[in-house]
Design a protein around this motif. Structure first.
Motif, short mmCIF file in Angstrom:
data_model
loop_
_atom_site.label_atom_id
_atom_site.label_comp_id
_atom_site.label_asym_id
_atom_site.label_seq_id
_atom_site.Cartn_x
_atom_site.Cartn_y
_atom_site.Cartn_z
N GLY A 8 64.57 33.05 54.81
CA GLY A 8 63.61 33.85 55.72
C GLY A 8 63.29 33.23 56.81
N VAL A 9 63.58 31.92 56.95
CA VAL A 9 63.39 31.33 58.41
C VAL A 9 64.18 31.87 59.50
CG1 VAL A 9 63.58 28.84 59.49
CG2 VAL A 9 63.02 29.09 57.14
N ARG A 10 63.25 32.11 60.51
CA ARG A 10 64.18 32.85 61.81
C ARG A 10 64.89 31.51 62.61
NH1 ARG A 10 62.16 33.90 67.38
NH2 ARG A 10 63.66 35.31 68.20
N CYS A 11 66.18 31.85 62.70
CA CYS A 11 66.96 30.54 63.27
C CYS A 11 67.49 31.35 64.28
CB CYS A 11 67.93 30.06 62.27
SG CYS A 11 67.18 29.35 60.89
N VAL A 12 67.22 30.56 65.65
CA VAL A 12 67.78 31.29 67.02
C VAL A 12 68.17 30.12 67.71
CG1 VAL A 12 66.33 33.33 66.64
CG2 VAL A 12 65.62 31.11 67.77
N TYR A 13 68.82 30.50 69.01
CA TYR A 13 69.09 29.64 70.12
C TYR A 13 68.25 29.97 71.33
CZ TYR A 13 71.52 26.69 73.35
OH TYR A 13 71.45 25.44 74.61
N ASP A 14 66.94 29.64 71.18
CA ASP A 14 65.82 29.98 72.23
C ASP A 14 64.76 29.17 72.23
OD1 ASP A 14 64.29 31.35 73.84
OD2 ASP A 14 64.53 33.27 73.23
N ASN A 15 65.05 28.18 72.86
CA ASN A 15 63.68 27.02 72.73
C ASN A 15 62.56 27.46 73.26
OD1 ASN A 15 65.87 25.12 72.01
ND2 ASN A 15 66.28 24.44 73.94
N SER A 16 62.53 28.29 74.36
CA SER A 16 61.28 28.92 74.98
C SER A 16 60.38 29.60 74.19
CB SER A 16 61.62 29.45 76.35
OG SER A 16 62.44 28.67 77.25
N ALA A 17 61.26 30.65 73.49
CA ALA A 17 60.53 31.24 72.42
C ALA A 17 59.81 30.50 71.48
CB ALA A 17 61.48 32.38 71.95
N VAL A 18 60.49 29.61 70.85
CA VAL A 18 60.07 28.89 69.72
C VAL A 18 58.91 27.97 70.11
CG1 VAL A 18 60.57 27.27 67.96
CG2 VAL A 18 62.36 29.08 68.16
N GLY A 51 57.43 25.09 64.66
CA GLY A 51 58.81 25.49 65.29
C GLY A 51 59.61 23.86 65.26
N ILE A 52 60.95 24.05 65.16
CA ILE A 52 61.89 22.92 65.38
C ILE A 52 62.91 23.01 66.20
CG2 ILE A 52 63.30 21.38 63.97
CD1 ILE A 52 62.14 22.08 61.39
N ILE A 53 63.05 22.16 67.33
CA ILE A 53 63.94 22.18 68.24
C ILE A 53 65.00 21.28 67.90
CG2 ILE A 53 64.61 22.03 70.74
CD1 ILE A 53 61.92 23.42 71.33
N LYS A 98 56.12 27.12 78.68
CA LYS A 98 55.88 28.05 77.59
C LYS A 98 54.86 27.29 76.61
CE LYS A 98 59.06 30.70 79.43
NZ LYS A 98 58.87 31.77 79.81
N LEU A 99 54.61 26.09 76.66
CA LEU A 99 53.67 25.42 75.71
C LEU A 99 52.16 26.03 75.99
CD1 LEU A 99 55.04 21.87 75.48
CD2 LEU A 99 55.46 23.50 73.99
N GLU A 100 51.59 26.36 74.92
CA GLU A 100 49.96 26.31 74.92
C GLU A 100 49.41 25.23 74.95
OE1 GLU A 100 48.16 29.15 75.07
OE2 GLU A 100 49.74 30.82 74.85
N LYS A 101 48.22 24.95 75.70
CA LYS A 101 47.56 23.51 75.58
C LYS A 101 47.31 23.04 74.65
CE LYS A 101 43.51 21.34 77.52
NZ LYS A 101 42.19 21.52 78.31
N SER A 102 46.77 23.75 73.31
CA SER A 102 46.71 23.67 72.02
C SER A 102 47.88 23.28 71.17
CB SER A 102 45.91 24.60 71.40
OG SER A 102 46.51 25.63 71.12
N CYS A 103 49.18 23.48 71.53
CA CYS A 103 50.20 23.13 70.82
C CYS A 103 50.26 21.86 70.70
CB CYS A 103 51.43 23.92 71.30
SG CYS A 103 53.22 23.63 70.59
#
Length: 368
Positions: A127-137, A84-86, A163-168
């Motif tokens: 085909g890159v999913r581009c949104v404005y949803d920081n939490s989802a990404v 993901g890129i924010i 929202k972050l997984e420990k392993s992210c």
């Protein structure tokens, strides 16, 4: 034959109109471009190693990998590297294209959150999913790049910290926010933040208008971005390499892979490209040991069928570690990593070229 009538027209050049006495500051343009190329190259190498590790984890037999990756299609899908890129300004766009073209990451495994997703027409077409949803990404990605402005970061961290997984692995390009502050804002320990410094006098080898993915097809550019190289005046703190190794270990720990198998994976992953001298003298070829990553007293008490402990990457990048001493004292390990780095970008170099490509750089002073 087509002739570009505007080519080399002085009045269209960036420096045209800048007073002669102020042209000294044009070196900042080269420094900025060098920093962007190096930053994107190191991020690409980071993802290349994560992607290669994911493939190796899928090959592990059931007895070694408790999650039976080799036999479960859903788990195999879960092993794939998702990025993901924010923030997707100039750096974010260049990074996205480097990840797609140089790593390469499949478009469906890359998501971008930005305030203006509709402006990313070319990336969306790919085909890159581009949104404005920081939490989802943030909740979706295994590696999350922060490419936002420093002023935006506190609010973004507030949005995504739960929202972050420990392993992210969070990989921050926001240089104005030091690691301890970022760790506090995110309440997260799996954070990478490359640190760069600059030399006063340098040759501007970085070009001007070429896109970063194209620049990273150039052998001179690849050599110049090597972690142990200060060409072009941009120097990477080599503690970044430690962070990369411990981040890879954390990926394995999150999957409960035993430490003995993790060492085999690291040897296979990071020491797969060998020097000519390794063929004639096998003892000169480095191999990772437990004591390279942990102190001896901890190793003595570590049960052999256990994963590595979880490592705080912020501490790894700010403090001395067993690996700091090992890598700084082992030139052959530095050379192996340099060879691997170049080969991952499609460049094969000889052992004779290593002194040119791999200038030994002392760790830079960390910002705390």
């Amino acid at each position: 034959m087509e002739v570009d009538m505007l080519e080399d027209l002085e009045s269209l050049k960036f420096e045209y109109g800048i007073p002669e006495e102020e042209r000294y500051w044009l070196y900042l343009q080269g420094r900025y471009r060098g920093l962007m190329i190096k930053g994107c190259a190191h991020a690409a190498f980071f993802c290349k190693m994560f992607s290669a590790l994911s493939e190796l984890l899928q090959e592990l037999p059931r007895t070694i990998h408790p999650r039976t990756v080799s036999f479960d299609a859903a788990a195999t899908e879960d092993e794939k590297l998702t990025v993901g890129i924010i923030g997707c300004g100039h750096l974010g766009k260049q990074l996205a294209n480097v990840l797609l073209k140089i790593v390469p990451i499949p478009a469906e495994n890359l998501q971008i959150s930005t305030r203006r997703p509709d402006s990313l027409v070319e990336l969306r077409k790919l085909g890159v999913r581009c949104v404005y949803d920081n939490s989802a990404v943030a909740s979706w990605a295994k590696v999350l790049f922060l490419c936002c402005l420093p002023a935006q970061l506190p609010n973004i961290c507030l949005e995504i910290q739960s929202k972050l997984e420990k392993s992210c692995t969070v990989y921050s390009f926001v240089s104005a926010i030091p690691l301890p502050r970022l760790k506090s804002l995110l309440n997260h320990t799996n954070i990478m933040r490359p640190q760069y410094q600059f030399v006063e006098d340098f040759d501007n080898i970085w070009g001007e208008n070429e896109e970063v993915p194209a620049a990273l097809q150039d052998s001179v550019m690849i050599r110049s971005t090597c972690p142990y190289n200060n060409l072009g005046g941009v120097i990477l703190n080599v503690k970044w390499l430690e962070g990369l190794c411990y981040a890879l270990i954390n990926v394995c720990s999150a999957r409960s892979v035993f430490h003995s198998q993790v060492l085999k994976l690291l040897n296979k992953l990071l020491l797969s490209v060998h020097l000519e001298s390794c063929k004639t003298d096998a003892t000169s070829c480095p191999r990772f040991q437990l004591t390279d990553f942990m102190n001896k007293s901890y190793v003595r008490n570590l049960y052999h069928k256990r994963p590595f402990p979880w490592f705080d990457l912020t501490t790894v990048q700010l403090k001395e570690t067993p690996f700091s001493q090992h890598i700084s004292a082992t030139r052959s390990l530095q050379d192996h990593i340099t060879l691997l780095y170049c080969e991952s970008f499609g460049l094969t170099i000889s052992e004779e070229e290593l002194p040119y490509v791999s200038t030994v750089i002392q760790p830079l002073e960390n910002d705390e």
